[in-house]
Design a protein around this motif. Structure first.
Motif, short mmCIF file in Angstrom:
data_model
loop_
_atom_site.label_atom_id
_atom_site.label_comp_id
_atom_site.label_asym_id
_atom_site.label_seq_id
_atom_site.Cartn_x
_atom_site.Cartn_y
_atom_site.Cartn_z
N ALA A 59 0.85 -1.13 0.12
CA ALA A 59 0.24 -0.08 0.10
C ALA A 59 0.82 1.29 -0.01
CB ALA A 59 -1.05 0.25 1.11
N ASP A 60 0.46 2.11 -0.77
CA ASP A 60 1.11 3.33 -0.88
C ASP A 60 0.37 4.58 -1.54
OD1 ASP A 60 4.37 4.51 -0.20
OD2 ASP A 60 3.38 5.56 -2.16
N PRO A 61 0.55 5.71 -1.23
CA PRO A 61 -0.33 6.83 -2.15
C PRO A 61 0.08 6.77 -3.58
CG PRO A 61 0.21 7.72 -0.37
CD PRO A 61 0.72 6.50 -0.18
N ASP A 62 1.39 6.32 -3.97
CA ASP A 62 1.87 5.98 -5.21
C ASP A 62 1.65 4.62 -5.63
OD1 ASP A 62 3.63 5.61 -7.62
OD2 ASP A 62 4.80 7.16 -7.04
N ILE A 63 0.74 4.18 -6.65
CA ILE A 63 0.36 2.89 -6.92
C ILE A 63 1.73 2.00 -7.51
CG2 ILE A 63 -1.93 3.24 -7.17
CD1 ILE A 63 -1.54 3.29 -10.15
N VAL A 64 2.58 2.83 -8.06
CA VAL A 64 3.68 2.04 -8.84
C VAL A 64 4.70 1.84 -7.62
CG1 VAL A 64 5.69 2.70 -9.99
CG2 VAL A 64 3.89 3.52 -10.61
N VAL A 65 4.85 2.50 -6.51
CA VAL A 65 5.71 2.00 -5.18
C VAL A 65 4.83 1.01 -4.69
CG1 VAL A 65 6.52 2.87 -2.86
CG2 VAL A 65 6.63 4.47 -4.89
N ALA A 66 3.59 1.13 -4.50
CA ALA A 66 2.64 -0.02 -4.02
C ALA A 66 2.85 -1.27 -4.56
CB ALA A 66 1.33 0.55 -3.83
N SER A 67 3.32 -1.24 -5.93
CA SER A 67 3.36 -2.38 -6.72
C SER A 67 4.69 -3.09 -6.35
CB SER A 67 3.35 -2.14 -8.25
OG SER A 67 1.93 -1.67 -8.63
N ALA A 68 5.83 -2.24 -6.27
CA ALA A 68 6.84 -2.90 -5.96
C ALA A 68 6.97 -3.44 -4.37
CB ALA A 68 8.02 -1.74 -5.78
N LYS A 69 6.39 -2.84 -3.61
CA LYS A 69 6.07 -3.30 -2.34
C LYS A 69 5.32 -4.78 -2.09
CE LYS A 69 6.09 0.99 0.36
NZ LYS A 69 5.20 1.84 1.42
N ALA A 70 4.20 -4.77 -2.98
CA ALA A 70 3.64 -5.95 -3.06
C ALA A 70 4.29 -7.12 -3.68
CB ALA A 70 2.21 -5.82 -4.24
N TYR A 71 5.09 -6.83 -4.56
CA TYR A 71 5.91 -7.78 -5.25
C TYR A 71 7.01 -8.52 -4.30
CZ TYR A 71 8.33 -10.90 -8.72
OH TYR A 71 8.69 -11.61 -9.63
#
Length: 518
Positions: free
Chosen positions: A486-498
């Motif tokens: 989770a992050d306000p920046d969905i690209v950063v959230a994607s990296a965290k999720a992976y």
């Protein structure tokens, strides 16, 4: 709402932490299970099936921790019908104020022959001995004939009469593969109760799967036609394949049609939506917008005729009030000027108990960082923040920084810095899109060989400032896990999720055994 004075009590048995966790990728950490268990207790669930103690050391430890944390609800562990499983369940449940052992064995000809490789008489004797042994550890014993809806009725009667005589005081009739239809399912339970001489010595229960979309209907038929007085269900209908009976739908059906069902339960319905959101965030399984009771559109009206009717009188198009199931509880509570004590108090209200002041300080620092980027902080933001903090503790992979560039006509490019085995690595990659570029960059160093089988983005709260919650389902050598970021920046959230998904694949303790269960 008026409840008839003569209404009977229906027991709500929640198996989100056991059967719900069998959804591929839905496995939870011990800390996440404890958080959900505490929310289930606030929901006033009668019985919490916390797991399958013999399945893994992780399941055992989670059950034991829940047994120590929960005081109002009965804590239950599933076990196969053998001494080893039952002893393991009893050991895990030892700290519980109220405890139940739930043992099962398959009784259908198909399962006995193909899975158990046992003759019917052997199954009958094993069921008898299992309940007898379980009674040495607790007086609260539940027995399930697995695949009951495809079992031969005469044999089923013999087995159930035997286990009741041995002391099983709850008989659970499972529709293990979602094969049943309501009228036939209800009639089967009614016949069993009429044919078995000692059936009145036990409470009858139903456990339905949703393969044909009939789990809630079958469960309610088991109650109204069959006379069952316990329903086994999960939050959001979570479960393997098409899921289980949805707790929120059963409870609100009983409440909304009270005059018809003439049954009551102890559920605090205002805790339904908070429970739904917690389970969704922890498992990474988003709730579909048109899901009954807890979906985002459950109380939304787009039609002009409907809107006009609602404005004139809510009852024209709404049979339930949104606030009755907890929607109004989702309010803005904190901002960047909020202090540590207010933050800590809100954690307690949300049922989040951090083990040390150091953990509270770390979470508060992350909250302040988020508040600088996002003006309005919702309950869901805090839950996602703490979940992310718990996932990062002691993880093999952790995001340090990310730079990403996308330009029309040019392949997206990503530069990712993350820690791996305690050392910091930097990597770059390109791809068809920004997320593909990030995954390719990470894989250039991680070399996991994992296959990305699902990618979804869900807004945690409302508005354009909402945090994006990304779920990535990864598959590797037969294991399936969900990584959530989770992050306000969905690209950063994607990296965290992976990276969260890679952490789960790396952690052997979190293997979720797909053993056959009721």
């Amino acid at each position: 709402m008026d409840i008839p004075r003569a209404s009977e009590r229906l027991i709500i048995f929640d198996t989100t932490l056991r059967d719900g966790e069998q959804s591929p990728g839905a496995s939870m950490t011990k800390e996440e299970k404890i958080r959900i268990a505490r929310q289930l207790e606030r929901l006033r669930v009668d019985v919490i099936e916390a797991g399958f103690a013999a399945a893994s050391p992780g399941d055992f430890e989670a059950i034991r921790a829940i047994a120590a944390a929960v005081r109002e609800s009965t804590v239950c562990s599933l076990s196969r019908a053998n001494d080893r499983d039952i002893a393991r369940a009893a050991e895990a449940l030892a700290p519980a104020e109220r405890k139940r052992i739930h043992t099962f064995i398959a009784t259908s000809p198909l399962h006995m022959q193909m899975k158990l490789r046992m003759a019917p008489e052997q199954v009958l004797e094993q069921a008898r001995l299992a309940v007898r042994f379980a009674r040495q550890h607790t007086d609260d014993i539940e027995f399930s004939p697995e695949d009951g809806s495809r079992s031969e009725e005469d044999f089923l009667c013999r087995v159930l009469e035997t286990v009741i005589a041995e002391g099983a005081n709850t008989i659970n009739f499972p529709d293990t593969v979602g094969y049943a239809v309501p009228e036939l399912f209800g009639e089967t339970i009614r016949r069993l109760r009429e044919r078995i001489p000692n059936s009145d010595k036990a409470i009858w229960s139903v456990h339905c799967h949703n393969d044909l979309g009939l789990a809630v209907a079958n469960s309610l038929a088991g109650v109204t036609i069959g006379g069952a007085r316990q329903i086994e269900c999960t939050i959001n209908g979570l479960g393997e394949r098409a899921g289980n009976t949805a707790l929120e739908e059963v409870v609100m059906a009983l409440r909304t049609r009270a005059a018809y069902f003439n049954l009551t339960c102890g559920i605090d319905t205002t805790q339904i939506v908070p429970a739904s959101k917690m389970v969704s965030q922890i498992t990474g399984f988003p709730v579909q917008p048109n899901k009954a009771v807890v979906g985002a559109n459950a109380f939304a009206h787009a039609s002009g005729i409907h809107q006009d009717g609602i404005l004139k009188a809510r009852e024209t198009y709404e049979i339930m009030r949104a606030e009755d199931v907890g929607w109004t509880a989702n309010k803005i509570v904190l901002g960047k000027l909020s202090g540590r004590n207010a933050f800590k108090a809100r954690l307690q209200e949300l049922g989040i108990e951090l083990e040390s002041e150091g953990e509270v300080n770390t979470a508060f620092a992350r909250f302040k960082e988020l508040a600088d980027r996002k003006a309005e902080i919702f309950d869901e933001d805090i839950m996602a923040l703490v979940s992310g903090e718990e996932r990062e503790e002691g993880e093999h992979y952790r995001l340090v920084s990310l730079a990403q560039r996308s330009e029309t006509g040019e392949p997206p490019h990503a530069r990712v810095v993350f820690t791996m085995e305690g050392r910091e690595v930097a990597c770059e990659g390109t791809g068809d899109g920004p997320v593909d570029a990030i995954v390719n960059a990470i894989e250039s160093q991680a070399n996991s060989g994992a296959e990305l089988v699902l990618f979804s983005i869900n807004a945690i709260s409302t508005g354009t400032q909402s945090q994006g919650e990304v779920t990535m389902r990864l598959s590797q050598a037969g294991r399936i896990v969900n990584g959530v970021g989770a992050d306000p920046d969905i690209v950063v959230a994607s990296a965290k999720a992976y990276l969260a998904g890679l952490n789960k694949l790396h952690s052997k303790e979190r293997v979720n055994p797909q053993t056959e269960r009721a």
